[in-house]
Design a protein around this motif. Structure first.
Motif, mmCIF file in Angstrom:
data_model
loop_
_atom_site.group_PDB
_atom_site.id
_atom_site.type_symbol
_atom_site.label_atom_id
_atom_site.label_comp_id
_atom_site.label_asym_id
_atom_site.label_seq_id
_atom_site.Cartn_x
_atom_site.Cartn_y
_atom_site.Cartn_z
ATOM 1 N N THR A 68 0.834 -1.212 0.000
ATOM 2 C CA THR A 68 0.000 0.000 0.000
ATOM 3 C C THR A 68 0.864 1.256 0.000
ATOM 4 O OG1 THR A 68 -1.750 -1.169 1.206
ATOM 5 C CG2 THR A 68 -1.805 1.241 1.237
ATOM 6 N N MET A 69 1.963 1.235 0.746
ATOM 7 C CA MET A 69 2.883 2.378 0.741
ATOM 8 C C MET A 69 3.451 2.612 -0.657
ATOM 9 S SD MET A 69 4.857 1.671 4.370
ATOM 10 C CE MET A 69 6.027 3.014 4.128
ATOM 11 N N LEU A 70 3.807 1.514 -1.338
ATOM 12 C CA LEU A 70 4.312 1.662 -2.708
ATOM 13 C C LEU A 70 3.235 2.202 -3.644
ATOM 14 C CD1 LEU A 70 6.421 -1.607 -3.291
ATOM 15 C CD2 LEU A 70 7.259 0.722 -2.922
ATOM 16 N N ALA A 71 1.990 1.805 -3.405
ATOM 17 C CA ALA A 71 0.894 2.242 -4.273
ATOM 18 C C ALA A 71 0.690 3.752 -4.221
ATOM 19 C CB ALA A 71 -0.400 1.523 -3.883
ATOM 20 N N PHE A 72 1.056 4.385 -3.117
ATOM 21 C CA PHE A 72 0.891 5.831 -2.976
ATOM 22 C C PHE A 72 2.118 6.608 -3.425
ATOM 23 C CE2 PHE A 72 -2.513 4.459 -0.148
ATOM 24 C CZ PHE A 72 -3.523 5.361 -0.478
ATOM 25 N N ARG A 73 3.152 5.917 -3.848
ATOM 26 C CA ARG A 73 4.340 6.591 -4.349
ATOM 27 C C ARG A 73 4.122 7.039 -5.796
ATOM 28 N NH1 ARG A 73 9.825 3.313 -2.562
ATOM 29 N NH2 ARG A 73 9.841 3.908 -0.349
ATOM 30 N N THR A 74 4.878 8.027 -6.197
ATOM 31 C CA THR A 74 4.844 8.500 -7.579
ATOM 32 C C THR A 74 6.257 8.491 -8.148
ATOM 33 O OG1 THR A 74 5.057 10.801 -6.829
ATOM 34 C CG2 THR A 74 2.822 9.949 -7.163
ATOM 35 N N GLY A 75 6.345 8.580 -9.445
ATOM 36 C CA GLY A 75 7.652 8.617 -10.087
ATOM 37 C C GLY A 75 8.228 7.237 -10.312
ATOM 38 N N SER A 76 9.572 7.164 -10.377
ATOM 39 C CA SER A 76 10.243 5.911 -10.707
ATOM 40 C C SER A 76 10.140 4.876 -9.593
ATOM 41 C CB SER A 76 11.718 6.179 -11.011
ATOM 42 O OG SER A 76 12.360 6.768 -9.895
ATOM 43 N N ASP A 77 9.819 5.315 -8.368
ATOM 44 C CA ASP A 77 9.698 4.383 -7.249
ATOM 45 C C ASP A 77 8.261 3.941 -7.010
ATOM 46 O OD1 ASP A 77 12.399 4.526 -6.728
ATOM 47 O OD2 ASP A 77 12.203 6.192 -5.319
ATOM 48 N N SER A 78 7.382 4.259 -7.918
ATOM 49 C CA SER A 78 5.978 3.891 -7.739
ATOM 50 C C SER A 78 5.780 2.394 -7.980
ATOM 51 C CB SER A 78 5.093 4.682 -8.695
ATOM 52 O OG SER A 78 5.349 4.306 -10.035
ATOM 53 N N LEU A 79 4.677 1.889 -7.497
ATOM 54 C CA LEU A 79 4.372 0.471 -7.648
ATOM 55 C C LEU A 79 4.296 0.085 -9.116
ATOM 56 C CD1 LEU A 79 3.489 -2.272 -6.464
ATOM 57 C CD2 LEU A 79 1.147 -1.406 -6.395
ATOM 58 N N TRP A 80 3.669 0.904 -9.930
ATOM 59 C CA TRP A 80 3.498 0.585 -11.341
ATOM 60 C C TRP A 80 4.840 0.520 -12.064
ATOM 61 C CZ3 TRP A 80 0.853 -1.734 -14.752
ATOM 62 C CH2 TRP A 80 0.958 -1.422 -16.113
ATOM 63 N N GLN A 81 5.721 1.479 -11.783
ATOM 64 C CA GLN A 81 7.020 1.496 -12.437
ATOM 65 C C GLN A 81 7.875 0.299 -12.022
ATOM 66 O OE1 GLN A 81 8.114 3.440 -14.875
ATOM 67 N NE2 GLN A 81 6.111 4.440 -14.925
ATOM 68 N N ILE A 82 7.808 -0.072 -10.736
ATOM 69 C CA ILE A 82 8.559 -1.231 -10.261
ATOM 70 C C ILE A 82 8.074 -2.502 -10.944
ATOM 71 C CG2 ILE A 82 9.021 -2.675 -8.242
ATOM 72 C CD1 ILE A 82 8.907 -0.113 -6.549
ATOM 73 N N LEU A 83 6.756 -2.649 -11.058
ATOM 74 C CA LEU A 83 6.201 -3.828 -11.715
ATOM 75 C C LEU A 83 6.575 -3.860 -13.188
ATOM 76 C CD1 LEU A 83 2.641 -3.980 -10.090
ATOM 77 C CD2 LEU A 83 4.557 -5.548 -9.700
ATOM 78 N N LYS A 84 6.559 -2.717 -13.852
ATOM 79 C CA LYS A 84 6.922 -2.660 -15.266
ATOM 80 C C LYS A 84 8.376 -3.080 -15.484
ATOM 81 C CE LYS A 84 6.007 0.761 -17.884
ATOM 82 N NZ LYS A 84 5.869 2.159 -18.410
#
Length: 364
Positions: A68-84
């Motif tokens: 959940t903490m990752l989900a609220f991050r933005t930028g290169s450290d966001s959950l979506w970017q990490i998964l990509k």
């Protein structure tokens, strides 16, 4: 700040760091002790054997908090970017972590407590080998000696178990159980080395969030396949619920706190420190399960701690990649660089600055 992965000739032993490492390692051992005691109490008093369900609860807590903490991050450290960028790496890490937990617990059904305690130490040389090749850790002779001393302490503890009659039965299939322990210990080593790399180069929250996400998915699927019948047979009451809660909190604390300890020490150091967890479980078992006490348990604790202190007394070093020499800067304002002379007869140019500094630059 003292960095344990770097070596400096002539540096005095940092006793404060060693003391801090000992305390942190024993805190992790107490968390492990909590999970072991609650699991054993569930098994012996209520015939509840659900290791995958218990792991699923832990991964779900990690998912709830850190993913959940990752989900609220933005930028290169966001959950979506990490998964990509690296989802498949975290999937493999989650798989290794889930199966390591499952294999070690499952092994108790086939082999003896003695075999599990001894063979589980196989993860330490595997961990050191992986650290050598992946993390470029370089060990001295004293580190190998320290590991040998720690393993001697484990052997003493196993001997005390045999004398106290804690070696249990021979198991239904010793070979299967021993293979499960070796595989589980190796997977633990892979997980721990990956954890050290991630927390030192990326972030603790990323590691815990991704392990929570993929660990929940993998353990949930495996739970539905192998343990759904055991869960249906549980006769729930407040005591069983309390034991599950204590187990979950201890496991969550272990996972949350271990990256902090690994970041200031190393995965190998942590694994040596937590060898005392079985001894803490024994001390609780003296009162809860009426184990027989042996003075060898105290001796094994002392031996393990001596080996652990030996290991921490000398920092390992990290092999650095060969780098090209960088030009040195000159002048108060770094206004010019002193270039290496290629021709001894090259004319010199004198540059005068407002502060009065003079820089001589040779030309080709």
């Amino acid at each position: 700040m003292w960095v344990p992965c770097q070596e400096s000739s002539g540096r005095a032993v940092d006793t404060g760091h060693i003391l801090k490492t000992i305390i942190l390692g024993q805190m992790l051992s107490l968390f492990i002790c909590g999970t072991a005691v609650t699991s054993q109490y569930l098994a012996e008093q209520y015939q509840v054997n659900t290791p995958m369900f218990q792991s699923f609860i832990n991964y779900s807590l990690l998912l709830l908090v850190y993913t959940t903490m990752l989900a609220f991050r933005t930028g290169s450290d966001s959950l979506w970017q990490i998964l990509k960028q690296r989802w498949w790496k975290y999937f493999l890490l989650g798989l290794a972590d889930v199966e390591a937990n499952y294999m070690i617990v499952k092994a108790y059904q086939y082999t003896t407590l003695t075999s599990v305690q001894l063979l589980d130490c196989f993860g330490i040389p595997v961990l050191m080998a992986l650290s050598w090749f992946i993390l470029r850790a370089r060990y001295r002779l004293i580190h190998f000696l320290a590991v040998a001393v720690c393993l001697l302490g484990v052997g003493t503890m196993v001997g005390a178990d045999i004398l106290a009659g804690r070696q249990d039965s021979e198991g239904s299939d010793v070979v299967i159980g021993d293979v499960l322990v070796l595989l589980g210990a190796s997977l633990y080593a892979i997980s721990n080395v990956s954890e050290e790399y991630i927390v030192k180069n990326l972030s603790r929250v990323e590691f815990l969030g991704m392990v929570g996400l993929f660990g929940t998915i993998i353990s949930g699927l495996q739970l539905a396949i192998v343990e759904h019948r055991e869960i249906m047979r549980i006769q729930w009451n407040w005591k069983i619920a309390l034991l599950f809660t204590v187990f979950a909190l201890c496991m969550f604390g272990l996972y949350s706190f271990m990256p902090v300890v690994i970041k200031v020490t190393s995965a190998t150091s942590v694994n040596l420190g937590i060898l005392t967890a079985d001894l803490y479980s024994l001390f609780f078992g003296l009162f809860l399960f009426f184990y027989k006490f042996s003075g060898l348990y105290i001796l094994s604790f002392v031996i393990i701690m001596v080996g652990f202190i030996l290991y921490c007394s000398t920092p390992t070093r990290t092999a650095e990649p060969t780098a090209l020499p960088q030009p040195s800067s000159t002048g108060l304002d770094n206004a010019a660089l002193k270039l290496e002379e290629n021709d001894s007869e090259a004319p010199a140019i004198t540059v005068q600055f407002t502060r009065g500094e003079t820089v001589v630059v040779s030309t080709d």
